[in-house]
Design an enzyme around this catalytic site. Structure first.
Site, PDB file in Angstrom:
ATOM      1  N   HIS A 144      26.612  20.732 -10.395  1.00 52.92           N
ATOM      2  CA  HIS A 144      26.867  21.302 -11.721  1.00 52.92           C
ATOM      3  C   HIS A 144      27.730  20.323 -12.493  1.00 52.92           C
ATOM      4  O   HIS A 144      28.614  19.686 -11.916  1.00 52.92           O
ATOM      5  CB  HIS A 144      27.582  22.657 -11.578  1.00 52.92           C
ATOM      6  CG  HIS A 144      27.547  23.462 -12.822  1.00 52.92           C
ATOM      7  ND1 HIS A 144      28.444  23.290 -13.842  1.00 52.92           N
ATOM      8  CD2 HIS A 144      26.692  24.435 -13.226  1.00 52.92           C
ATOM      9  CE1 HIS A 144      28.161  24.136 -14.812  1.00 52.92           C
ATOM     10  NE2 HIS A 144      27.101  24.834 -14.469  1.00 52.92           N
ATOM     11  N   ASP A 160      21.909  29.015  -9.897  1.00 54.51           N
ATOM     12  CA  ASP A 160      20.467  29.129  -9.659  1.00 54.51           C
ATOM     13  C   ASP A 160      20.096  29.136  -8.187  1.00 54.51           C
ATOM     14  O   ASP A 160      18.952  29.420  -7.840  1.00 54.51           O
ATOM     15  CB  ASP A 160      19.736  27.965 -10.340  1.00 54.51           C
ATOM     16  CG  ASP A 160      19.749  28.128 -11.836  1.00 54.51           C
ATOM     17  OD1 ASP A 160      19.568  29.255 -12.289  1.00 54.51           O
ATOM     18  OD2 ASP A 160      19.975  27.124 -12.535  1.00 54.51           O
TER      19      ASP A 160
HETATM   20  N1  COA Z   1      21.228  16.750  -5.344  1.00 59.07           N
HETATM   21  C1  COA Z   1      21.617  15.533  -4.903  1.00 59.07           C
HETATM   22  N2  COA Z   1      22.435  14.730  -5.606  1.00 59.07           N
HETATM   23  C2  COA Z   1      22.875  15.196  -6.786  1.00 59.07           C
HETATM   24  C3  COA Z   1      22.524  16.449  -7.285  1.00 59.07           C
HETATM   25  C4  COA Z   1      21.669  17.244  -6.510  1.00 59.07           C
HETATM   26  N3  COA Z   1      21.272  18.439  -6.929  1.00 59.07           N
HETATM   27  N4  COA Z   1      23.121  16.647  -8.477  1.00 59.07           N
HETATM   28  C5  COA Z   1      23.839  15.542  -8.709  1.00 59.07           C
HETATM   29  N5  COA Z   1      23.685  14.659  -7.697  1.00 59.07           N
HETATM   30  C6  COA Z   1      24.322  13.349  -7.583  1.00 59.07           C
HETATM   31  C7  COA Z   1      23.587  12.333  -8.453  1.00 59.07           C
HETATM   32  O1  COA Z   1      22.537  11.713  -7.755  1.00 59.07           O
HETATM   33  C8  COA Z   1      24.714  11.402  -8.775  1.00 59.07           C
HETATM   34  O2  COA Z   1      24.987  10.614  -7.629  1.00 59.07           O
HETATM   35  P1  COA Z   1      25.477   9.084  -7.767  1.00 59.07           P
HETATM   36  O3  COA Z   1      26.773   9.171  -8.538  1.00 59.07           O
HETATM   37  O4  COA Z   1      25.623   8.650  -6.375  1.00 59.07           O
HETATM   38  O5  COA Z   1      24.393   8.393  -8.530  1.00 59.07           O
HETATM   39  C9  COA Z   1      25.921  12.332  -8.963  1.00 59.07           C
HETATM   40  O6  COA Z   1      25.622  13.455  -8.131  1.00 59.07           O
HETATM   41  C10 COA Z   1      26.102  12.796 -10.396  1.00 59.07           C
HETATM   42  O7  COA Z   1      24.880  13.378 -10.846  1.00 59.07           O
HETATM   43  P2  COA Z   1      24.483  13.573 -12.354  1.00 59.07           P
HETATM   44  O8  COA Z   1      23.012  13.853 -12.463  1.00 59.07           O
HETATM   45  O9  COA Z   1      25.020  12.444 -13.169  1.00 59.07           O
HETATM   46  O10 COA Z   1      25.295  14.885 -12.700  1.00 59.07           O
HETATM   47  P3  COA Z   1      25.177  15.698 -14.022  1.00 59.07           P
HETATM   48  O11 COA Z   1      26.495  16.326 -14.244  1.00 59.07           O
HETATM   49  O12 COA Z   1      24.603  14.887 -15.118  1.00 59.07           O
HETATM   50  O13 COA Z   1      24.070  16.797 -13.658  1.00 59.07           O
HETATM   51  C11 COA Z   1      23.025  18.725 -12.928  1.00 59.07           C
HETATM   52  C12 COA Z   1      24.346  18.108 -13.365  1.00 59.07           C
HETATM   53  C13 COA Z   1      23.179  20.230 -12.792  1.00 59.07           C
HETATM   54  C14 COA Z   1      21.948  18.487 -14.003  1.00 59.07           C
HETATM   55  C15 COA Z   1      22.588  18.085 -11.585  1.00 59.07           C
HETATM   56  O14 COA Z   1      23.551  18.378 -10.598  1.00 59.07           O
HETATM   57  C16 COA Z   1      21.204  18.546 -11.151  1.00 59.07           C
HETATM   58  O15 COA Z   1      20.201  17.993 -11.610  1.00 59.07           O
HETATM   59  N6  COA Z   1      21.134  19.557 -10.238  1.00 59.07           N
HETATM   60  C17 COA Z   1      19.864  20.051  -9.789  1.00 59.07           C
HETATM   61  C18 COA Z   1      19.249  20.932 -10.865  1.00 59.07           C
HETATM   62  C19 COA Z   1      19.947  22.245 -10.998  1.00 59.07           C
HETATM   63  O16 COA Z   1      20.221  22.930 -10.025  1.00 59.07           O
HETATM   64  N7  COA Z   1      20.224  22.656 -12.261  1.00 59.07           N
HETATM   65  C20 COA Z   1      20.850  23.919 -12.577  1.00 59.07           C
HETATM   66  C21 COA Z   1      22.181  23.712 -13.186  1.00 59.07           C
HETATM   67  S1  COA Z   1      23.031  25.257 -13.410  1.00 59.07           S
END
Ligand code: COA
Length: 381
Positions: free
Chosen positions: A261, A315
């Site tokens: 998140h 979720d």
């Molecule tokens: N699984 C594995 N790794 C994850 C991850 C996940 N669900 N979510 C984030 N990471 C990792 C990224 O690969 C990144 O790693 P790195 O720094 O080694 O490259 C780091 O964590 C930061 O990720 P980032 O995508 O920049 O975080 P964000 O704050 O932009 O994204 C979300 C937040 C929610 C979009 C992201 O965690 C995600 O896509 N989760 C899965 C989708 C989901 O469940 N969405 C519902 C949100 S309520």
């Protein structure tokens, strides 16, 4: 003035708000200062929506009046039903919902640019009342059934489940769904709420504001994640396959759905409440194999990526609960919208009270003074 570019606007305040508060390190979520677990324990979805939108817990008369108003606006015009009838059965329900919300603006026009208090109130009531009916109507019609008329003897959640499934739900099921709606009702300035703020700041009509927000919610990185969590759990299939599945995805730099998140760096407090609801549901109404797989996914993820602050979000367990309630996966995001409309409306009210149109800037990375080339002289370089 140009500032530093922050991808995803992480940590950049887009507004001042006193609607909800999140402490991502401590795992705290409050609506108007009240911790979410207290609301989940004692409130109802309509009372919580009133709290969010009108900034105080209603006194008894206010609550009864608000509930009665929402109840009396549940029905949708037959022309909207006819419009839904013309949608393809295979159409995505979130797109159908967006079309329906936008269409409301033609039936209940609001003078753009001069939105008066009575308009904000009327449109708030209509949006709170009609979204569930529109979702259930689309679902029944795509199955080839006649849509069910809202039942005035049922509360907000029970009536939705009735319109969706054709069966009056067990009161405990209706209560669990009610809590799900409360947990999804508001969450500070997330992507869809930001859309609502941006569209609201142009003084667009409220139905357009909520359509924009619903469109933003539909993406898999926002509201669509619980659908993907269920697909993932089904794909994994057995507890033994959890670890290899997670390790494989992580080695290919793919995300695990329902984990992580932007704000929470611990387990999302809503996921904790939802997990408890899931356990209660499976105890009373039959066990779920997918729940056991989900618990193992959580355990393996904690071990492998917990140190990065990646834990289950709202979720992760919500799809399991909806599945048990008989809600099909492609309706999970519309159900999210039925709840989150409360938060969108609360932020829209707040935006209108102190409005300035959003107009951010950009960091230009293109060229300057490029000479125009007539089409006859152009070729691939
Ligand atoms: N699984 C594995 N790794 C994850 C991850 C996940 N669900 N979510 C984030 N990471 C990792 C990224 O690969 C990144 O790693 P790195 O720094 O080694 O490259 C780091 O964590 C930061 O990720 P980032 O995508 O920049 O975080 P964000 O704050 O932009 O994204 C979300 C937040 C929610 C979009 C992201 O965690 C995600 O896509 N989760 C899965 C989708 C989901 O469940 N969405 C519902 C949100 S309520």
């Amino acid at each position: 003035m140009t500032g530093e570019y922050v991808p995803g606007l992480e940590g950049v305040p887009a507004t001042r708000s006193n609607i909800s508060f999140v402490d991502g390190k401590a795992g705290v979520l409050e609506y108007r200062g009240i911790p979410i677990d207290q609301l989940a324990e004692s409130s109802t979805f309509l009372e919580t929506s009133f709290l969010l939108i009108f900034a105080h817990l209603p006194i008894k008369e206010e609550l009864l009046n608000y509930e009665a108003e929402v109840l009396s606006h549940r029905r949708i015009k037959y022309r909207i039903r006819d419009m839904i009838k013309s949608f393809p059965e295979s159409g995505r329900p979130m797109v159908a919902l967006q079309c329906c919300i936008a269409a409301l603006g033609m039936y209940y026009p609001v003078n753009e640019g001069t939105i008066k208090e009575e308009h904000t109130y009327e449109s708030t009531i209509r949006l709170m009342a009609k979204l569930p009916t529109m979702v259930a109507t689309f679902h029944q019609m795509r199955l080839g059934n006649d849509p069910l008329t809202p039942r005035d003897d049922l509360g907000h959640s029970a009536n939705f489940l009735y319109m969706l499934t054709g069966k009056e739900p067990d009161p405990r099921i209706a209560r669990i769904f009610e809590v799900c709606l409360m947990l999804h009702a508001e969450h500070t300035v997330n992507a869809s709420t930001f859309s609502a703020l941006v569209t609201g700041s142009t003084l667009a009509d409220p139905y357009t504001v909520i359509t924009s927000a619903a469109g933003t919610l539909s993406g898999p990185l926002h509201g669509g994640a619980n659908e993907e969590v269920m697909a993932m759990l089904r794909e994994i299939g057995t507890i033994e396959r959890v670890r290899p599945y997670i390790e494989d995805r992580l080695s290919r730099k793919q995300k695990i759905m329902g984990i992580g998140h932007r704000v929470y760096k611990v387990k999302d407090p809503r996921a904790i409440i939802l997990q408890n609801l899931a356990v209660e549901l499976f105890d009373k109404f039959g066990h779920s194999r997918l729940y056991d797989i989900a618990v193992e996914v959580e355990r393996v993820c904690e071990e492998l990526i917990g140190s990065k602050g990646l834990y289950p979000n709202v979720d992760f367990y919500s799809g399991l609960v909806y599945d048990k309630l008989g809600i099909p996966p492609d309706l999970y995001t519309p159900v999210f919208a039925i709840a989150r409309v409360a938060g969108w409306l609360a932020h829209w009210h707040e935006q209108l009270a102190d409005n300035r149109i959003f107009r951010p800037t950009q960091v230009y990375t293109g060229k300057h003074d490029v000479e125009y080339t007539p089409v006859s002289l152009r070729s691939y370089a």
